[in-house]
Design an enzyme around this catalytic site. Structure first.
Site, PDB file in Angstrom:
ATOM      1  N   LYS A 176     -20.709-106.500 -81.892  1.00 31.81           N
ATOM      2  CA  LYS A 176     -21.505-106.967 -83.027  1.00 31.81           C
ATOM      3  C   LYS A 176     -22.151-108.306 -82.654  1.00 31.81           C
ATOM      4  O   LYS A 176     -21.781-108.920 -81.649  1.00 31.81           O
ATOM      5  CB  LYS A 176     -20.599-107.126 -84.258  1.00 31.81           C
ATOM      6  CG  LYS A 176     -19.731-105.906 -84.524  1.00 31.81           C
ATOM      7  CD  LYS A 176     -20.550-104.641 -84.693  1.00 31.81           C
ATOM      8  CE  LYS A 176     -19.737-103.421 -85.071  1.00 31.81           C
ATOM      9  NZ  LYS A 176     -18.969-102.838 -83.951  1.00 31.81           N
TER      10      LYS A 176
HETATM   11  C1  PLP Z   1     -19.856 -98.657 -88.854  1.00 28.82           C
HETATM   12  C2  PLP Z   1     -18.575 -99.182 -88.312  1.00 28.82           C
HETATM   13  N1  PLP Z   1     -17.486 -99.262 -89.101  1.00 28.82           N
HETATM   14  C3  PLP Z   1     -16.312 -99.769 -88.645  1.00 28.82           C
HETATM   15  C4  PLP Z   1     -16.176-100.211 -87.349  1.00 28.82           C
HETATM   16  C5  PLP Z   1     -14.858-100.747 -86.885  1.00 28.82           C
HETATM   17  O1  PLP Z   1     -14.933-102.106 -86.607  1.00 28.82           O
HETATM   18  P1  PLP Z   1     -13.725-102.845 -85.854  1.00 28.82           P
HETATM   19  O2  PLP Z   1     -13.852-102.513 -84.409  1.00 28.82           O
HETATM   20  O3  PLP Z   1     -13.950-104.291 -86.147  1.00 28.82           O
HETATM   21  O4  PLP Z   1     -12.464-102.339 -86.461  1.00 28.82           O
HETATM   22  C6  PLP Z   1     -17.277-100.154 -86.486  1.00 28.82           C
HETATM   23  C7  PLP Z   1     -17.152-100.623 -85.101  1.00 28.82           C
HETATM   24  O5  PLP Z   1     -17.926-100.333 -84.237  1.00 28.82           O
HETATM   25  C8  PLP Z   1     -18.503 -99.627 -86.969  1.00 28.82           C
HETATM   26  O6  PLP Z   1     -19.587 -99.552 -86.190  1.00 28.82           O
END
Ligand code: PLP
Length: 370
Positions: A176
């Site tokens: 991100k």
């Molecule tokens: C749309 C979406 N939701 C949730 C997540 C999960 O994020 P995290 O890796 O911080 O748990 C991601 C990670 O790529 C994502 O792209």
């Protein structure tokens, strides 16, 4: 993606270490305040990831066993998994092929008496039309949770993405823009709900360890554990990095949008479609995904050609309903999801990408497209 980290983040992390307080503490509290202020929202609760943020958001929305939650299949699998963690059933809706996001029209036919929530994802940073989806579910008492994992720095109807949501979840994973290594944030409007989320992220403790250390509640206060919680805490080392990254976010977005515009110019005439701003907002280009034209070599071949030339492109967004845990569970056809997941790819894009590197990516892609 290469995160844009520097000496300032290294120094901030070192200061947290030198302070002797490395678990969730004053820097997490400061990061929460700064993030809430950046969004213009009341409450921000820092957690260990967006996955755990989504889990808490769903609990906060009252989702539990027997409930259904409408989600896009076209999302990182964590979106659907969070629903499963809450004991509910993810119901997969299709997306708008231009934006890769749910719409009122794709959500509405899937609403049933059991629907408790919808997770609207800002896929790849492209703002979802939250108001449209809200209008579709509005009268039914269904909560719309925004999965803004990719959305920090994007704009929806003039406000930062997630700012208008009842509950929104953000990711600070290094893919991100704003990263803390791993990390996440839940934002919400309601103070009591925020207080409950704070307890749930820390084992259900009535008074957090940091607050007891700071003397909250008076000397010798004993905490209680009034419901089953989780260890979903962010550390002060992560938050120290997050505070620096948040200040850099506007520059990151500006540079990515500049580079994306340049990709668009360079790809003109190839028939390749580059993800674009929707009518209701602007994307941070967290994922610069493209759809090759009909008749192009298949995606696997394009990725091999790019990799052989040293270009680190990736498949487009995955589709959860095609993966083992959710195979065969889709209730309706998902043609746009299947098209995008099969054919799209993500081009290299990061803050320090040079124009020469970008020219090379496009030259290789053009040659691979024939
Ligand atoms: C749309 C979406 N939701 C949730 C997540 C999960 O994020 P995290 O890796 O911080 O748990 C991601 C990670 O790529 C994502 O792209």
């Amino acid at each position: 993606m290469i995160p844009w980290l520097g000496e300032e983040e290294a120094e901030a992390a070192a200061e947290a270490v030198r302070s002797g307080w490395v678990a969730q503490g004053p820097r997490v509290a400061a990061f929460e305040r700064a993030f809430a202020e950046h969004l213009g929202v009341e409450h921000a609760v820092a957690v260990s990831s967006c996955t755990t943020a989504l889990h808490l958001a769903l609990i906060g929305a009252g989702v539990g066993p027997g409930d259904e939650v409408v989600v896009p299949s076209l999302s990182f699998v964590a979106t659907a998994n969070a629903v499963t963690y809450a004991g509910a059933v993810p119901v997969f809706a299709d997306v708008d092929p231009a934006a890769g996001n749910l719409t009122a029209a794709t959500v509405e036919p899937l609403l049933t008496g059991r629907t408790r929530a919808v997770i609207a994802v800002d896929q790849g940073g492209v703002p979802v039309d939250l108001d449209g989806i809200r209008a579709a579910v509005g009268p039914r008492g269904v909560t719309v949770v925004e999965d803004a994992a990719c959305g920090a720095g994007s704009v929806y109807r003039g406000r930062p993405v997630g700012a208008g949501a009842e509950l929104a979840a953000y990711s600070f994973h290094p893919r991100k823009l704003l990263t803390t290594g791993e990390g996440g944030m839940v934002t919400c409007r309601d103070g009591e709900l925020a207080a409950r989320l704070r307890r749930l992220r820390e084992h259900g403790m009535s008074v957090s360890a940091a607050d007891r250390h700071a003397g909250a509640g008076g000397a010798g206060v004993l905490e209680t554990y009034d419901e089953i919680g989780f260890n979903y805490r962010m550390t002060d080392i992560q938050a120290a990095i997050g505070l620096v990254q948040l200040r850099k976010l506007p520059a990151m977005v500006a540079r990515r949008r500049e580079l994306a515009a340049r990709y668009r110019e360079l790809l003109a005439g190839t028939g390749v479609r580059l993800v674009d701003d929707p009518p209701h907002g602007t994307t941070n280009y967290q994922s610069c995904w493209v759809l090759p034209p009909d008749g192009a070599p298949d995606r696997a071949e394009l990725l091999v050609r790019l990799a052989e030339a040293g270009v680190s492109a990736r498949r487009g967004i995955m589709a959860a309903h095609l993966e083992a845990p959710y195979k065969g569970t889709a209730r309706v056809p998902l043609p746009a999801t299947e098209l995008l997941t099969r054919r799209s790819l993500i081009l290299p894009l990061h803050h320090a990408l040079t124009e020469e590197q970008q020219d090379r990516v496009v030259a290789v892609l053009r040659s691979a497209l024939g």
